[in-house]
Design an enzyme around this catalytic site. Structure first.
Site, PDB file in Angstrom:
ATOM      1  N   GLU A   1       0.820  -1.216   0.000  1.00 17.14           N
ATOM      2  CA  GLU A   1       0.000   0.000   0.000  1.00 17.14           C
ATOM      3  C   GLU A   1       0.853   1.265   0.000  1.00 17.14           C
ATOM      4  OE1 GLU A   1      -0.521  -2.604   1.985  1.00 17.14           O
ATOM      5  OE2 GLU A   1      -2.553  -3.308   1.562  1.00 17.14           O
TER       6      GLU A   1
ATOM      7  N   PHE B   1     -11.366  -7.471  14.171  1.00 20.80           N
ATOM      8  CA  PHE B   1     -10.267  -7.881  13.296  1.00 20.80           C
ATOM      9  C   PHE B   1      -9.991  -6.783  12.255  1.00 20.80           C
ATOM     10  CE2 PHE B   1      -8.765 -10.172   9.421  1.00 20.80           C
ATOM     11  CZ  PHE B   1      -7.508 -10.473   9.916  1.00 20.80           C
ATOM     12  N   GLN B   2      -8.760  -6.377  12.175  1.00 18.80           N
ATOM     13  CA  GLN B   2      -8.294  -5.337  11.250  1.00 18.80           C
ATOM     14  C   GLN B   2      -9.008  -3.993  11.447  1.00 18.80           C
ATOM     15  OE1 GLN B   2      -8.101  -7.119   7.272  1.00 18.80           O
ATOM     16  NE2 GLN B   2      -6.040  -7.830   7.770  1.00 18.80           N
TER      17      GLN B   2
ATOM     18  N   LYS C   1     -17.777  -1.098   6.374  1.00 23.90           N
ATOM     19  CA  LYS C   1     -18.204  -2.162   5.475  1.00 23.90           C
ATOM     20  C   LYS C   1     -19.722  -2.200   5.307  1.00 23.90           C
ATOM     21  CE  LYS C   1     -17.040  -6.749   4.010  1.00 23.90           C
ATOM     22  NZ  LYS C   1     -16.279  -7.955   4.292  1.00 23.90           N
TER      23      LYS C   1
ATOM     24  N   MET D   1      23.779   9.618   2.000  1.00 21.98           N
ATOM     25  CA  MET D   1      23.614  10.912   2.666  1.00 21.98           C
ATOM     26  C   MET D   1      23.924  10.811   4.154  1.00 21.98           C
ATOM     27  SD  MET D   1      23.215  14.013   2.289  1.00 21.98           S
ATOM     28  CE  MET D   1      22.316  14.689   0.895  1.00 21.98           C
TER      29      MET D   1
HETATM   30  C1  LIG Z   1      12.051   6.173   5.257  1.00 21.54           C
HETATM   31  C2  LIG Z   1      13.341   6.826   5.586  1.00 21.54           C
HETATM   32  N1  LIG Z   1      14.207   6.246   6.427  1.00 21.54           N
HETATM   33  C3  LIG Z   1      15.396   6.841   6.717  1.00 21.54           C
HETATM   34  C4  LIG Z   1      15.718   8.050   6.163  1.00 21.54           C
HETATM   35  C5  LIG Z   1      17.039   8.722   6.538  1.00 21.54           C
HETATM   36  N2  LIG Z   1      17.914   8.829   5.369  1.00 21.54           N
HETATM   37  C6  LIG Z   1      17.982   9.953   4.630  1.00 21.54           C
HETATM   38  S1  LIG Z   1      19.014   9.818   3.338  1.00 21.54           S
HETATM   39  C7  LIG Z   1      19.421   8.247   3.760  1.00 21.54           C
HETATM   40  C8  LIG Z   1      20.394   7.452   2.952  1.00 21.54           C
HETATM   41  C9  LIG Z   1      19.897   7.125   1.605  1.00 21.54           C
HETATM   42  O1  LIG Z   1      20.748   6.177   1.030  1.00 21.54           O
HETATM   43  P1  LIG Z   1      20.546   5.709  -0.446  1.00 21.54           P
HETATM   44  O2  LIG Z   1      19.121   5.386  -0.703  1.00 21.54           O
HETATM   45  O3  LIG Z   1      21.522   4.661  -0.770  1.00 21.54           O
HETATM   46  O4  LIG Z   1      20.826   7.030  -1.295  1.00 21.54           O
HETATM   47  P2  LIG Z   1      22.149   7.930  -1.386  1.00 21.54           P
HETATM   48  O5  LIG Z   1      22.112   8.943  -0.294  1.00 21.54           O
HETATM   49  O6  LIG Z   1      23.321   7.021  -1.284  1.00 21.54           O
HETATM   50  O7  LIG Z   1      22.010   8.567  -2.730  1.00 21.54           O
HETATM   51  C10 LIG Z   1      18.742   7.849   4.907  1.00 21.54           C
HETATM   52  C11 LIG Z   1      18.892   6.536   5.549  1.00 21.54           C
HETATM   53  C12 LIG Z   1      14.772   8.627   5.302  1.00 21.54           C
HETATM   54  N3  LIG Z   1      14.962   9.817   4.737  1.00 21.54           N
HETATM   55  N4  LIG Z   1      13.613   7.999   5.007  1.00 21.54           N
END
Ligand SMILES: Cc1ncc(C[n+]2csc(CCOP(=O)(O)OP(=O)(O)O)c2C)c(N)n1
Lengths: 183, 572
Positions: free
Chosen positions: B55, B117-118, B167, B481
């Site tokens: 979803e 449920f749900q 529902k 990042m």
């Molecule tokens: C759902 C979610 N979990 C954690 C983060 C924290 N976060 C921001 S950037 C990042 C790293 C992203 O790594 P990647 O997808 O390999 O992309 P890159 O930065 O290497 O381009 C994380 C863990 C986030 N923004 N969203």
């Protein structure tokens, strides 16, 4: 007593809304998100059918109350939200005090207390006496303090604030008419 | 459809949704929404139903679709876990003002509140993250609630609406069903009437300005006011920077387009923010990723703020002149009052910082001579190869900031990213939705190896729906990042950021999606050409340097002029 500082004041927020379920929750979480504690809250049908009125008091800064009220006003089912400071309002609270009949009889008379505080007796039976006082927060609090120190209070309850603005403000029905005209 | 008919609540719902102009629905079925899916079966020639694989994927696809098409995105899922799975998308749409109508199944009204449920309290959960939410408990409410939901989602400051549909109301018959149209809600003022006094005040400030600077946000795109914006900027010769979500509102080659604002934005518009004399914010909300430290932000400037949402005025930054309303209306009103001016010296003064950034950052990123492939060079090459005409979708992280920095746009409304919530996993499904919403356009996704795996299951949707998205994994085998912050601010302690990755090409192929991997600079052009050679889905895995950094960078919460490049603060 409510703690006020130089930049924090007690604000009374008034909200008129449609009578839709869940609105109280929508309004209170806006305060929570901004880390504000609601001091008092009262909700009731307004003078106009189907429209509810919320009166909420909160201690905060002018800047914060501006922002919070805008966020409340933004909710779809809110007709109007605004805030006032105490100087702009006539307001009241009501408090009930339950006393032990036995203790009161031991004291002898409570006539002078009732007169001094302009309170009234609502109920009297063999176990308890219930007194009502309307007034400002300080006034209901003073009576509570005096009773606690003397007779003792079995139960105490204070309402939220009800308030009306002093100035000539637009009436709710005028406001509704102008909203309808916007159509 | 003038005669009233007898329908089930489920049929009435679909009918009402079609009545709002919807022809595409995203979602996933389940027990407490089965009647609606059963009804959908009767409308297969009017509704394109896109079955997701989770979803979260469905709702992000609805967001991508809404953002590219300007229509309301519709997502239908069941109750309980399905409803909680769409929460991230609802929050994302709320922060990024995306019009959505999300319909969740709910247990029958007699079961409500019993922990059936749900059963999950969807209205309670989503109140703070929706523009409006409502539980439909009786079939008679359907026409009213659906009309109202669409009206709220697409007017004023757009946003997500949830309809929680019990529902019993799906199954019950409606005897007097007639679709409704909502055009007015007395407690809701979507757009305020322009206040001429404020417009005159703003015009006067701009006419007196020596060093005006405009900040362009997504409001311009949501309001379709791109033309009005360029006329405004040209007449008074106002240079403009844009927020992440305002990207592509101005063509990349527009003379007064001075680049991206914020943490990883361009040096010039960030520095100039604290030099200008009048700052004109247009449909943007002074997010902290744009302002940095708000206490030192543009203190020298008079601030004019154009916005549709009164609650944004003064929320983060004190404003001198608010101009409330729809920018499509207010911008021309103000342009009329502007003197035709030139600020040649001021506009040209941006060039110093631009040259510096080109020399210190951009050239090295997009034209490196040696070493591993860099993210920026991949993005720049793809912009060239698509003649700046592609829709660019991103995930979150370095890939996102690099895509924002190095993509080029000739067409408006061509950049789709999760700005406010910064949702990893947004990329694949949003790209699916964008391609479905704009099938004639090339849609390119830039995504990290981390984010790709957050919604990787949507490759199944791409396979089943034959969605021709071009996916580019910028693979650095790190959560890049976060790794960047660890390198710069956490003593290079790479806690939980190195990633062991699967064979992405094999995975794509298992889904019947063409795929290739490239790791050498000499082969990059050909790899890109192969990807763009047809209109089918394609995955290109580009192995990039594992220790790349996005520069410039203004560390969070510091002054907008505290711009770091290669570890050092920029001084011009
Ligand atoms: C759902 C979610 N979990 C954690 C983060 C924290 N976060 C921001 S950037 C990042 C790293 C992203 O790594 P990647 O997808 O390999 O992309 P890159 O930065 O290497 O381009 C994380 C863990 C986030 N923004 N969203």
């Amino acid at each position: 007593m409510i703690e006020l500082t130089k930049d924090k004041k007690l604000y009374t927020v008034t909200v008129f809304s449609e009578n839709t379920p869940g609105l109280l929750n929508q309004i209170t979480i806006i305060f929570t998100r901004r880390q504000l504690n609601i001091e008092t809250l009262s909700v009731s049908p307004s003078a106009l059918k189907g429209i509810h009125k919320f009166t909420i008091t909160v201690v905060t800064t002018h800047d914060m109350i501006e922002k919070v009220v805008k966020q409340i006003d933004k909710r779809i089912d809110v007709l109007k939200a605004y805030y006032n400071v105490d100087e702009e309002l006539i307001f009241q609270e009501i408090a009930l005090y339950k006393l032990s009949t036995e203790k009161v009889l031991e004291m002898g008379s409570i006539e002078s207390l009732i007169r001094r505080y302009d309170a009234r007796v609502l109920e009297m039976n063999s176990t308890c006496i219930v007194i009502e006082k309307t007034g400002l927060y300080e006034e209901t609090q003073n009576l509570f303090d005096e009773l606690s120190q003397t007779i003792g209070v079995l139960q105490f309850i204070r309402s939220g604030r009800v308030a009306i603005t002093k100035g000539k403000v637009e009436r709710l029905s005028d406001m509704l008419a102008s909203l309808e005209n916007a159509q | 459809m003038n005669t009233t008919i007898q329908l089930s609540g489920a049929h009435a719902l679909i009918h009402s949704i079609i009545h709002e102009g919807t022809d595409t629905i995203f979602g996933y079925p389940g027990g407490n929404i089965i009647p609606v899916f059963d009804a959908l079966y009767d409308y297969y020639n009017q509704i394109h139903y896109v079955l997701g694989r989770h979803e979260q994927g469905s709702i992000h696809a609805a967001q991508g679709y809404a953002r590219i098409s300007g229509k309301v995105g519709v997502c239908i899922v069941t109750s309980g876990p399905a409803a909680t799975n769409v929460i991230t998308g609802i929050g994302d749409a709320m922060l990024d003002s995306t019009p959505l109508v999300v319909i969740t199944g709910q247990v029958g009204d007699t079961m409500l509140g019993t922990d059936a449920f749900q059963e999950i309290d969807m209205v309670g959960i989503t109140q703070p993250i929706t523009k409006w939410c409502y539980q439909i408990r009786r079939p008679e409410e359907i026409a009213w609630a659906v009309a109202r939901a669409f009206y709220i989602a697409r007017t004023g400051r757009k946003g997500p609406v949830v309809l929680d549909f019990t529902k019993n109301a799906q199954n019950a018959l409606v005897t007097d069903y007639r679709p409704e149209k909502c055009t007015f809600i007395r407690s809701y003022v979507p757009v305020s009437k322009p206040n001429m006094a404020k417009i005159e005040e703003a015009a006067q400030l701009i006419n007196q300005a020596k060093k005006p600077l405009a900040l362009v946000g997504q409001g311009v795109l949501l309001g379709n006011a791109e033309v009005e914006l360029t006329q405004f900027l040209e007449k008074a010769d106002i240079p403009a920077g844009w927020t992440l979500l305002g990207e592509s509102a101005l063509p990349s080659d527009f003379r007064l387009n001075k680049g991206m604002l914020g943490m990883h934005g361009n040096i010039a518009p960030n520095l100039k923010t604290n030099e200008c004399d009048v700052l004109i914010a247009i449909g943007m909300r002074f997010d902290d990723r744009v302002t940095g430290d708000m206490n030192t932000y543009a203190k020298q400037a008079k601030i004019i703020h154009f916005d549709i949402d009164v609650a944004e005025i003064g929320k983060n930054i004190p404003v001198d002149v608010p101009v409330l309303g729809d920018v499509k209306t207010t911008l021309p009103l103000i342009t009329q009052l502007l003197k035709k001016t030139s600020h040649q010296e001021w506009v040209n003064s941006f060039a110093v910082a631009e040259r510096k950034e080109k020399e210190l950052v951009i050239e090295k990123e997009i034209h490196p001579k040696e070493g591993a492939i860099k993210m920026g060079e991949v993005i720049a090459k793809i912009a060239d190869a698509t003649h700046n005409q592609a829709v660019v979708v991103t995930d979150v992280g370095q890939n996102q900031m690099m895509a924002a920095r190095y993509s080029k746009f000739a067409q408006s409304n061509s950049f789709i990213t999760s700005g406010g919530l910064g949702t990893m996993g947004f990329g694949i499904p949003a790209a699916i939705g964008a391609k479905i919403g704009a099938p004639e356009r090339t849609v390119v996704l830039f995504v990290g190896d981390g984010g790709f795996q957050m919604t990787i299951q949507e490759l199944g949707t791409i396979m089943q729906e034959k969605v021709g998205v071009k996916m580019v994994i910028l693979n650095n085998n790190f959560l890049g990042m976060v790794r960047q912050w660890q390198e710069l601010f956490y003593h290079k302690r790479y806690s939980s950021t190195p990633m062991q990755n699967p064979d992405f090409v094999a995975i794509a192929k298992a889904y019947g999606i063409n795929a290739a991997v490239v790791g050498e600079r000499e082969k990059l052009d050909n790899a890109i050409e192969a990807m763009l050679s047809d209109d089918k889905a394609y995955l290109l895995v580009v192995n990039v340097e594992d220790n790349g950094l996005v520069y410039p960078m203004t560390p969070a919460g510091t002054c907008v002029t505290n711009i770091i490049v290669n570890g050092e603060k920029i001084v011009l």
